[in-house]
Each structure stands twice: as C-alpha cells, then as structure tokens.
Design a protein around this motif. Sequence first.
Motif: not given
Length: 362
Positions: A60-68
């Motif tokens: 989940l961090s891999l998928a969303y960290a740059d969008r949070i």
Amino acid sequence: MQDTAGSLYRYLMIETLQSLRFIFFLMIFMSHFSYGGVRAFDAGGDCGVSFFFMLSGFVLSLAYADRIGSPSFRWRDFMCRRMLKLYPLHLLCLAAAVIIGFRPHSAADCLWLVPNILLVQSWIPFSDFFFSGNAVSWFLSDILFCYAVFPVACRFVCGASRRMLIVTGTMLSALYCVLLCVIPDALVVPLLYVCPLLRFVDFALGMLLWRVVCGGVVLRFLSSRSVATVTAIELVAAAILVSVLAAYPYVPFRLRTACFFWLPSALVILTFACSGSHGMLSRLFRLPVLVRLGNSVFPLFMVHTLAIGVVMAVAERVGGSSSLSWQAMLCLSFALTMMGAKVVEVLAAGITNRFVMTGNGN
C-alpha cells in the motif's frame, strides 16, 4: 522521496510478491487442516497472518506514498476503493457460513452477526464474536482499520527523519514488550493476535520496510551482485523463515502469536522485493502460474475454512472419520477451496460492477 517511490515500480518485481502471497496462504490453509494422523500446521497460520499484515503495509505504501500528499487525494475515495474490494466477498462468505450452518440459527445469533456484517468483530475481545461466522473475517476487520489510518501513518513515515523513526520505533517496541509481560494468558489471543490496534504494528512494519527500500541501499546492493550471490541471499532468507517455523513449538505462546515472525517476514519481503530477477528463486516466483495463484489469494483465503469444514462434515456423515486418507481429504478440501473461491470471486465482481455502474448513473 516521492521521486524514489515512483522509480520503485521499475525495480520491484510485484510478481514475486504475488507468488509469495500464495505460498503463505498455503501455510494458513494447512494451519486449518487437521485430519487423521495429520495435525494442523499452527506455525503456518501465525506466520502467514503476520506476513500478510506486513505485506499489505508495504504494498500500500508502494502504491500510494507518492499520492498521499497530493491535493487530489481523498480519504473517502481511498476507503471506498478498499471497501469495494473487501465487502462483497466478505458478505458472500458470511452468508455461506450462515447457510451452511456452522452456528445454530436462533435469535442469539444476532449478537455475533451484526458486528460481522459491520466488520468490527475483532474489536470485541471474545472468541464467540471475533471467530464467529466466517472465522477468518477477523483479519478483514483488522485490515480495514489499518486502511483507515494508513494515510495519516504514511505521511508520518514519509516525512519523519530517520532519527524520529528510530525514537518512535524504540518507544513503541518498549510499550509492546511491556504488554507482552503484563497481558494475562486469557487475553493473549484477543489482544496480541486479534486486536486491530496491536496488529497495526505488523502493518506499520511493512510501511517501514518500504521506507528502507526507498533508501535504495538494498536495491543497489542486490542489483550489483551476481546471480549466485543474490540466490544465496534468497536462500538465507528462506532458511531463516524455515528455522523460525521449526522453532515455533518451543517458543512461549504469547511470543509466537505475532512478534515471533516479524523478522523472518521482513527479511523475506525485503529480499524478494529488491532482488528483482537477479536470483533464481525470484525468477521461479515469477512463473505465470504462481503469479495467477497469488492474484487469487484473497478469495481463496476467504473460503478455505468453509471448504475444509464442508469436506470434513460430508466425510463424517458418509463413512466416519477414517473413511478417506488424509491425502484425499487434503486434495478434496483444496479443490473445493479453489472452486468456491472462483464462484465467490465472480459473484463479488458482479456485485461490485453493478454498484459502480449504479453510482456512476447517479
């Protein structure tokens, strides 16, 4: 860090992690299978659960960290996507559990049915609640909480300095050790194994693993090594996991419910996420058949205890407990799990698509 996170998609082999999901599901499956002279593989269940919490935090961090941190990110949209993935399958399996009749049908059933429907059963520290209905759905109750707090936790993990992460991790580790010592034996399962607040620790460790990968040190190290060296590292990570599983029966119960598997799970995720296609094991895990099985793990996980229960009940009625060999019972249980998973996956997809189309129409 956002640039680094975006570049991870070019390096991390998601197929490898997907295949690992299937392998760890098999361990959970065997932890619920017991027949004849074959005992349940308890270590596989505790290890598999810890692995899946940790892997969820990592992916989940891999998928969303740059969008949070983006203004376009909406918590409500994020949770709706997660709920659409979880809820249809959960409700179908819960309905199947009720129809099959593992619990007597009475007015008292409403006491456990309502929290199951709402996916809050793991917050109630009694096994009649958190292991009721489709027993494995307590995991969904926990992971839903992890999803809910993920955006806040991810902002902290992304923005905190290394020193801050070390201080925070040390304080939380000390608190966890205190809880390990003071929690009564009767509350070990409700609190250490099931409670969403404490299982969030596993999930958060997965997020910290992502932060480690973002640093690039492990990626650069493994990418610059020979196939033989990377394969040897993969084998060491696998050997550590096997050793921990072998030591499981000799470890105090309160330790092995969760934290005993943190280190081997972290090593496996970190090693195979960063090895790419440099190691022989990671190449093996990228076989299409294993990747497809890994993609189907969620429905397999949701139906497997129901399938095992049905096979055991039918065998008992047909010819008694010794009518079939354990190998036959295992194959029948797994085959019914595969078929049941396909059925509920198709039904859940239909429900989800109809819901999405209705929402778009409104």
